[in-house]
Design a protein around this motif. Structure first.
Motif, PDB file in Angstrom:
ATOM      1  N   ARG A  34       0.836  -1.194   0.000  1.00 48.54           N
ATOM      2  CA  ARG A  34       0.000   0.000   0.000  1.00 48.54           C
ATOM      3  C   ARG A  34       0.873   1.246   0.000  1.00 48.54           C
ATOM      4  O   ARG A  34       2.036   1.200   0.373  1.00 48.54           O
ATOM      5  CB  ARG A  34      -0.923  -0.021   1.226  1.00 48.54           C
ATOM      6  CG  ARG A  34      -1.903  -1.186   1.183  1.00 48.54           C
ATOM      7  CD  ARG A  34      -2.619  -1.459   2.489  1.00 48.54           C
ATOM      8  NE  ARG A  34      -1.837  -1.449   3.706  1.00 48.54           N
ATOM      9  CZ  ARG A  34      -1.022  -2.419   4.109  1.00 48.54           C
ATOM     10  NH1 ARG A  34      -0.818  -3.483   3.367  1.00 48.54           N
ATOM     11  NH2 ARG A  34      -0.383  -2.334   5.254  1.00 48.54           N
ATOM     12  N   ASP A  35       0.277   2.359  -0.399  1.00 44.07           N
ATOM     13  CA  ASP A  35       0.974   3.633  -0.288  1.00 44.07           C
ATOM     14  C   ASP A  35       0.416   4.381   0.925  1.00 44.07           C
ATOM     15  O   ASP A  35      -0.533   3.902   1.560  1.00 44.07           O
ATOM     16  CB  ASP A  35       0.886   4.432  -1.599  1.00 44.07           C
ATOM     17  CG  ASP A  35      -0.507   4.988  -1.908  1.00 44.07           C
ATOM     18  OD1 ASP A  35      -1.448   4.807  -1.097  1.00 44.07           O
ATOM     19  OD2 ASP A  35      -0.659   5.608  -2.971  1.00 44.07           O
ATOM     20  N   PRO A  36       0.975   5.535   1.276  1.00 47.57           N
ATOM     21  CA  PRO A  36       0.487   6.252   2.466  1.00 47.57           C
ATOM     22  C   PRO A  36      -0.981   6.664   2.393  1.00 47.57           C
ATOM     23  O   PRO A  36      -1.598   6.920   3.423  1.00 47.57           O
ATOM     24  CB  PRO A  36       1.408   7.483   2.535  1.00 47.57           C
ATOM     25  CG  PRO A  36       2.663   7.038   1.869  1.00 47.57           C
ATOM     26  CD  PRO A  36       2.211   6.126   0.747  1.00 47.57           C
ATOM     27  N   THR A 109       3.530  -0.628   3.889  1.00 46.48           N
ATOM     28  CA  THR A 109       3.333   0.629   3.165  1.00 46.48           C
ATOM     29  C   THR A 109       4.638   1.075   2.538  1.00 46.48           C
ATOM     30  O   THR A 109       5.674   1.118   3.203  1.00 46.48           O
ATOM     31  CB  THR A 109       2.832   1.724   4.140  1.00 46.48           C
ATOM     32  OG1 THR A 109       1.604   1.274   4.737  1.00 46.48           O
ATOM     33  CG2 THR A 109       2.590   3.035   3.423  1.00 46.48           C
ATOM     34  N   LEU A 110       4.566   1.398   1.255  1.00 36.63           N
ATOM     35  CA  LEU A 110       5.733   1.950   0.545  1.00 36.63           C
ATOM     36  C   LEU A 110       5.603   3.470   0.525  1.00 36.63           C
ATOM     37  O   LEU A 110       4.595   4.001   0.067  1.00 36.63           O
ATOM     38  CB  LEU A 110       5.792   1.438  -0.893  1.00 36.63           C
ATOM     39  CG  LEU A 110       6.090  -0.036  -1.089  1.00 36.63           C
ATOM     40  CD1 LEU A 110       6.121  -0.361  -2.582  1.00 36.63           C
ATOM     41  CD2 LEU A 110       7.404  -0.412  -0.446  1.00 36.63           C
ATOM     42  N   HIS A 111       6.612   4.142   1.014  1.00 33.13           N
ATOM     43  CA  HIS A 111       6.561   5.609   1.049  1.00 33.13           C
ATOM     44  C   HIS A 111       7.191   6.230  -0.183  1.00 33.13           C
ATOM     45  O   HIS A 111       7.043   7.424  -0.421  1.00 33.13           O
ATOM     46  CB  HIS A 111       7.230   6.113   2.329  1.00 33.13           C
ATOM     47  CG  HIS A 111       6.468   5.708   3.549  1.00 33.13           C
ATOM     48  ND1 HIS A 111       5.359   6.378   4.002  1.00 33.13           N
ATOM     49  CD2 HIS A 111       6.621   4.660   4.390  1.00 33.13           C
ATOM     50  CE1 HIS A 111       4.865   5.774   5.066  1.00 33.13           C
ATOM     51  NE2 HIS A 111       5.616   4.726   5.324  1.00 33.13           N
ATOM     52  N   ASP A 112       7.881   5.437  -0.975  1.00 34.83           N
ATOM     53  CA  ASP A 112       8.505   5.943  -2.204  1.00 34.83           C
ATOM     54  C   ASP A 112       8.045   5.131  -3.407  1.00 34.83           C
ATOM     55  O   ASP A 112       8.779   4.926  -4.357  1.00 34.83           O
ATOM     56  CB  ASP A 112      10.031   5.906  -2.093  1.00 34.83           C
ATOM     57  CG  ASP A 112      10.559   4.496  -1.857  1.00 34.83           C
ATOM     58  OD1 ASP A 112       9.766   3.607  -1.505  1.00 34.83           O
ATOM     59  OD2 ASP A 112      11.765   4.301  -2.037  1.00 34.83           O
ATOM     60  N   GLY A 113       6.806   4.689  -3.383  1.00 36.24           N
ATOM     61  CA  GLY A 113       6.290   3.785  -4.401  1.00 36.24           C
ATOM     62  C   GLY A 113       6.043   4.392  -5.762  1.00 36.24           C
ATOM     63  O   GLY A 113       5.869   3.667  -6.731  1.00 36.24           O
ATOM     64  N   GLU A 114       6.019   5.705  -5.862  1.00 30.67           N
ATOM     65  CA  GLU A 114       5.758   6.311  -7.170  1.00 30.67           C
ATOM     66  C   GLU A 114       6.855   5.989  -8.182  1.00 30.67           C
ATOM     67  O   GLU A 114       6.649   6.056  -9.367  1.00 30.67           O
ATOM     68  CB  GLU A 114       5.590   7.836  -7.031  1.00 30.67           C
ATOM     69  CG  GLU A 114       4.367   8.241  -6.238  1.00 30.67           C
ATOM     70  CD  GLU A 114       3.058   7.686  -6.780  1.00 30.67           C
ATOM     71  OE1 GLU A 114       2.883   7.632  -8.014  1.00 30.67           O
ATOM     72  OE2 GLU A 114       2.205   7.303  -5.961  1.00 30.67           O
TER      73      GLU A 114
END
Length: 168
Positions: A34-36, A109-114
């Protein structure tokens, strides 16, 4: 008379013969990332219709949790730490396929997923989507598993499915 462990060579040959007769299961291992904002990461495979969770099939004698880590390295160039098991689904034979065991692990959660981009020919795209958009993107077999994974997150315990549905 069956050999005993007192004769290691005969015992190992006996066990190997039994092992050769046992059923083999295909194993799929996916990860819920997931993202934030709470959106989930989906990938678009080039080899089948519909979107999917990141992951793939385990190789011979590969543990499911290692399979999903390997698939993320190969397909998205990403190393992850798994936070636990969310779903185990026994999938009945379908089409040309025998049955399989499908796992979904919690990737957090991935905080740099973009910055996630496909790294090989098996994926055409990777993107975070709101859960409410997932039913229109993922296949009919994946959606019940994805719903169960979200339930497992909420309840804090893994979910077992039999062909996409709770067996009891």
């Amino acid at each position: 008379m069956s050999p005993t462990s007192a004769d290691p060579d005969a015992w190992n040959a006996y066990l190997a013969e039994g092992n050769a007769k046992q059923a083999r299961k295909r194993v799929a291992a996916d990860v819920l990332l997931r993202d934030p904002l709470g959106r989930i990461l989906l990938v678009n495979p080039t080899y089948k219709p519909g979107w999917d969770l990141p992951g793939g099939m385990a190789e011979a004698n590969e543990p499911p949790e290692e399979a999903v880590k390997r698939e993320l390295r190969e397909e998205l160039g990403r190393e992850i730490n798994l936070l636990g098991l969310l779903v185990v689904d026994w999938v009945a034979p379908h089409g040309p396929w025998d049955d399989q065991i499908a796992f979904i692990f919690n990737g957090g959660t991935l905080h740099d997923g973009e910055a996630l981009r496909p790294h090989d020919h098996e994926l055409s795209e990777a993107r975070f989507v709101p859960l409410k958009e997932a039913p229109g993107l993922v296949g009919d077999r994946m959606w019940p598993r994805l719903e169960a994974a979200m339930k497992a997150l909420r309840e804090g315990r893994p979910v077992y499915l039999r062909d996409g549905a709770p067996p009891w």
